[in-house]
Structure formats: C-alpha cells, structure tokens
Design an enzyme around this catalytic site. Structure first.
Site, PDB file in Angstrom:
ATOM      1  N   CYS A  81       0.827  -1.205   0.000  1.00 48.08           N
ATOM      2  CA  CYS A  81       0.000   0.000   0.000  1.00 48.08           C
ATOM      3  C   CYS A  81       0.865   1.261   0.000  1.00 48.08           C
ATOM      4  CB  CYS A  81      -0.994  -0.032   1.167  1.00 48.08           C
ATOM      5  SG  CYS A  81      -2.323   1.172   0.997  1.00 48.08           S
ATOM      6  N   HIS A 105      -3.865  -4.983  -0.021  1.00 51.67           N
ATOM      7  CA  HIS A 105      -3.413  -5.487   1.277  1.00 51.67           C
ATOM      8  C   HIS A 105      -3.464  -7.011   1.285  1.00 51.67           C
ATOM      9  CE1 HIS A 105      -3.082  -1.691   3.481  1.00 51.67           C
ATOM     10  NE2 HIS A 105      -4.019  -1.283   2.649  1.00 51.67           N
ATOM     11  N   GLU A 137      -2.423  -8.961   3.426  1.00 45.87           N
ATOM     12  CA  GLU A 137      -2.729  -9.413   4.793  1.00 45.87           C
ATOM     13  C   GLU A 137      -4.222  -9.377   5.093  1.00 45.87           C
ATOM     14  OE1 GLU A 137      -1.519  -6.513   3.965  1.00 45.87           O
ATOM     15  OE2 GLU A 137      -2.186  -4.921   5.308  1.00 45.87           O
TER      16      GLU A 137
END
Lengths: 251, 197
Positions: free
Chosen positions: B77, B179, B181
């Site tokens: 990001c 993202h 994650e």
C-alpha cells in the site's frame, strides 16, 4: 471493477455476540471469534463489530477481543461502540482493527473525525449514522437510537465526509430488525451526495433486499446481522445470487 | 528465517504481523538499521499520508537504508507508493526504486466511482512468481485514494476508472497496492510466495 461488499455485523456485549430487534430485545448469538471465522469461510468481504455495552472499564476487554479477532481472520474489520477519543482509536488500531466507527461521540464533537483522519488517515474512519424517518425527513439519532436530534442525516453525512470520514455506515432505525428490506431512498440520497462509500444497514430479510440495496439504494456495501447469525441466509449463496443478477461480487 | 517488518509512523503493522503468524512465521517489527540490513526478507507496510511518512523515514534515515537493501523487499500500500519516484500526495519525493508516479484518482463530480477506492477488486496481467498459484482476475482488498501509473515495472494491473499498477517489481523490490494481509486466501498465497523468494 470494484465489487459490492457483503458485511456481517456482530453486536458484542460482554464478549458475546448479540442481536437486538429495533435496537432492543437482545438475544445471544455465540462467540464472536468463532462466528467471525465462519463468516470468513462463507465469503464475507468484511466484518463489523459493534460493542453495544462499551464503557471505559470494558475498553481493555474490547481491545483483547479485537486482537483475538485480528489474529484469526484474514479480511478487514471495523470496530465501533462507545469510542470517544483519539486514544481509544489508537488502542483499537494497534490491537489489529482496520477501521474504527464513531457515532454519538463524533456528533457531539465533530473535531474527533478530523483528528482521527489527521492521525490515522480517512481510510480507517467510519462515520456511523443512525437515522429515522419522521415528519417528512430522515433525522440523526444518538445513543443507540434513544436520543433524537434536529440534524438531517444527509447534512451530517456531508459534514462528516468534509471533516475526513472515509466511509458512512448508515442504519435506518425504521428498517432495523424488521427484515422488510433496507431504506433504499435515504441510502441512495446519501450515496449520491458524498464522495465516499456508503454501507447500507438495517432491514435485511431476503437476498432480494441486498440486490435492492445495491441497485436501488446505490449502496457500496450492505450490512446485516441476524439473517447471517441464525443461518437464514448463507453468505456464499447470497453472493452467487447477486452475481447472477450482474452485480460485481467477489466469489 | 528472519523477516523484518519496518516500523514507522504509518503502519498497519499488527495486521501484517498476524498474517505472517498464520503462515507460521514470527516476524521482527523494528526500525533498527542493523535488524533491517540483516533480515532475510523485509516488509515495508504502510497506511497513511505520503509526505509525513516520508519525512519520518528521512528523519530516521530509513529511506537510505531501504534503498540499499539487497534481500527481497515487499512494500504494501503506502509502502509500495513510497518506493516509487514521486507522489502527488503532499508533492512528495519518494525513495525512487520503481519507475512510477503516484497520482490522485480524479473522476469528476458526476462519476459513480468513489475515492478512496475501498474494497475488493481484480488483479490481472500477472507477471511474477509473486502470483504463483493466484489466478488472473482474482480479487484483492484495496484501500487507497492514490495510484501508481502503468510502467515498465508493472507486474499486475487493476481497473478502477483507469488501468493502473496494482503491483510493481524491480530487481529485489516488490510492491503491492492492495493489502495481502487482508485479502483472504489469495493474499495468504501471495505472502507465502514472497517468503519463499
């Protein structure tokens, strides 16, 4: 193309998931972390956790729960309920929350939105608005729907976005708990008048209601609780149906 | 294996750490130069505003440290954006690894597209082992108001009003706008691929 999002909401009280009808009559619906994992597997795009009994003493319990949620799920989640300071927000973000929603405290102190946006970025600031249609317009309600204000929902949404809110979570109190569909008129009005995504909330009862929230209500995301908690609608099935209606959906 | 997540003032560090934990890895979160230089892999996360993040990195001379890294580096990001040349956000000169400019999404008042882009979008034209096991047009989770243009370093493309770089690669440096994650299984595969680099 960006997809429309399906967001199960988990109301938390004393560490358990509960769901009220019309903001009252609380029923137990299980362990939040277990439910969260189940929703991830079913294909939820995001989760929202609202701590409905949040008080200062409970803050630590909430941050521990947030940390446990963050360790166990691999999609974004928002935490809200009784958050009134930048310090509260900081604790929750550091525990692993992706976004924090503010409601009454932001209405009473709009600077909170600006401070949150400045410190953590707009992307993690969700402005939750509870609204009710009365006397010909949609008004903002505070304190979990107990206190009426004279401010119109559209005006507050615009002001919140101007201050730095990155998303609007719009709950219609007229629709919440009724399973009669989302309030598509006010959702559309706000969605078309703010530059940030709007999450429709309150009233989901059938799959068709979600479709309407996206097509008629112009919502970017739709949030529901009980239809998911009690297994009335399976998220994966819902998403298949929505995609078959030519709505952009992640499957 | 020593995985270091760079700690600075624009982190969603906890989420990245937990995601690695789920892959059975215990990363070190650090802004210590020796830790970063001696890592096998470096993750450079970030959520926030470009100029204040860049100022902080410069203050700690972490911008120079990152530039020298020879091991695989993954910017996420804002981390990815800071590895580009320049960002319109706060008119910021960035670290300058990738040959891309960071610009603001600008769609005009009548557009239905919201800014920031928040949610799940497709990645396509995948061109790297980073995407091994990830299908063309798989969905990833995005939250951003600024984007990297298409360039020679582009290894994945996303369409939000325009086609832009959703991932970049140059030598040992990788960057993803989304993202991983927070991107369910697809994101986990990507992180596992990076760890194997």
């Amino acid at each position: 193309m960006l997809t429309k999002r399906i967001i199960p909401c988990l109301d938390i009280k004393d560490g358990r998931t509960v769901k009220g009808v019309n903001f009252e009559n609380i029923r137990d619906a299980g362990d939040p972390v277990e439910l969260a994992i189940r929703y991830c597997k079913e294909g939820a795009d995001e989760l929202v956790f609202l701590d409905i009994t949040a008080t200062n003493e409970k803050r630590k319990t909430l941050s521990e729960l947030v940390s446990r949620i963050a360790q166990n799920i691999n999609i974004p989640f928002t935490v809200g309920g009784g958050i009134s300071s930048v310090e509260d927000v900081s604790v929750l973000l550091n525990s692993g929350a992706d976004k924090v929603s503010v409601n009454t405290s932001a209405f009473k102190n709009p600077q909170l939105i600006a401070d949150m946006a400045a410190q953590f970025g707009s992307q993690c600031v969700v402005l939750a608005i509870d609204t009710k249609f009365e006397d010909g317009d949609w008004y903002v309600y505070l304190n979990g729907g107990k206190v009426k204000t004279e401010t119109k929902a559209l005006d507050w949404a615009k002001e919140g976005v101007r201050l730095g809110a990155g998303e609007i979570l719009l709950t219609s109190m007229n629709n919440d708990g009724t399973k009669a569909g989302f309030a598509n008129d006010i959702t559309k009005l706000i969605s078309e008048n703010v530059s940030v995504p709007v999450i429709a909330s309150g009233g989901a009862g059938t799959m068709e209601h979600f479709k309407d929230a996206f097509m008629k209500g112009k919502a970017d995301a739709a949030l529901a609780a009980s239809v998911f908690h009690f297994g009335e609608i399976n998220i994966n099935h819902l998403k298949q149906v929505l995609r078959n209606s030519n709505i952009e959906i992640r499957l | 294996m020593k995985i270091v997540i760079i700690k600075y003032n624009a982190g969603n560090i906890q989420s990245v750490k937990f995601a690695l934990n789920r892959l059975g890895i215990e990363p070190i979160v650090s802004d210590n130069v020796n830790d970063i230089l001696s890592a096998d892999k470096v993750i450079f996360p970030g959520v926030g505003e470009a100029s204040s993040a860049m100022n902080y990195l410069k203050e700690k001379q972490l911008d120079q440290v990152i530039k020298q890294l020879k091991q695989p580096v993954l910017g996420i990001c804002l981390g990815m954006q800071l590895l580009c040349k320049h960002s319109e956000e706060g008119d910021t000169n960035c670290i300058g690894i990738f040959d891309a400019e960071i610009k603001k999404f600008n769609f005009g008042k009548d557009s239905e597209l919201k800014v920031p882009q928040i949610g799940w979008n497709k990645i396509f034209n995948l061109k790297s082992d980073l995407f091994k096991g990830i299908k063309e047009k798989d969905y990833m989770y995005f939250v951003h108001g600024y984007y990297a243009n298409l360039c020679n370093d582009t290894i994945a493309v996303t369409d939000y009003g325009i086609n832009y770089s959703s991932a970049l690669n140059k030598n040992n440096f990788f960057g993803v706008q989304f993202h991983p994650e927070k991107s369910a299984e697809a994101g986990e595969i990507l992180l596992a691929n990076f760890i194997k680099m």
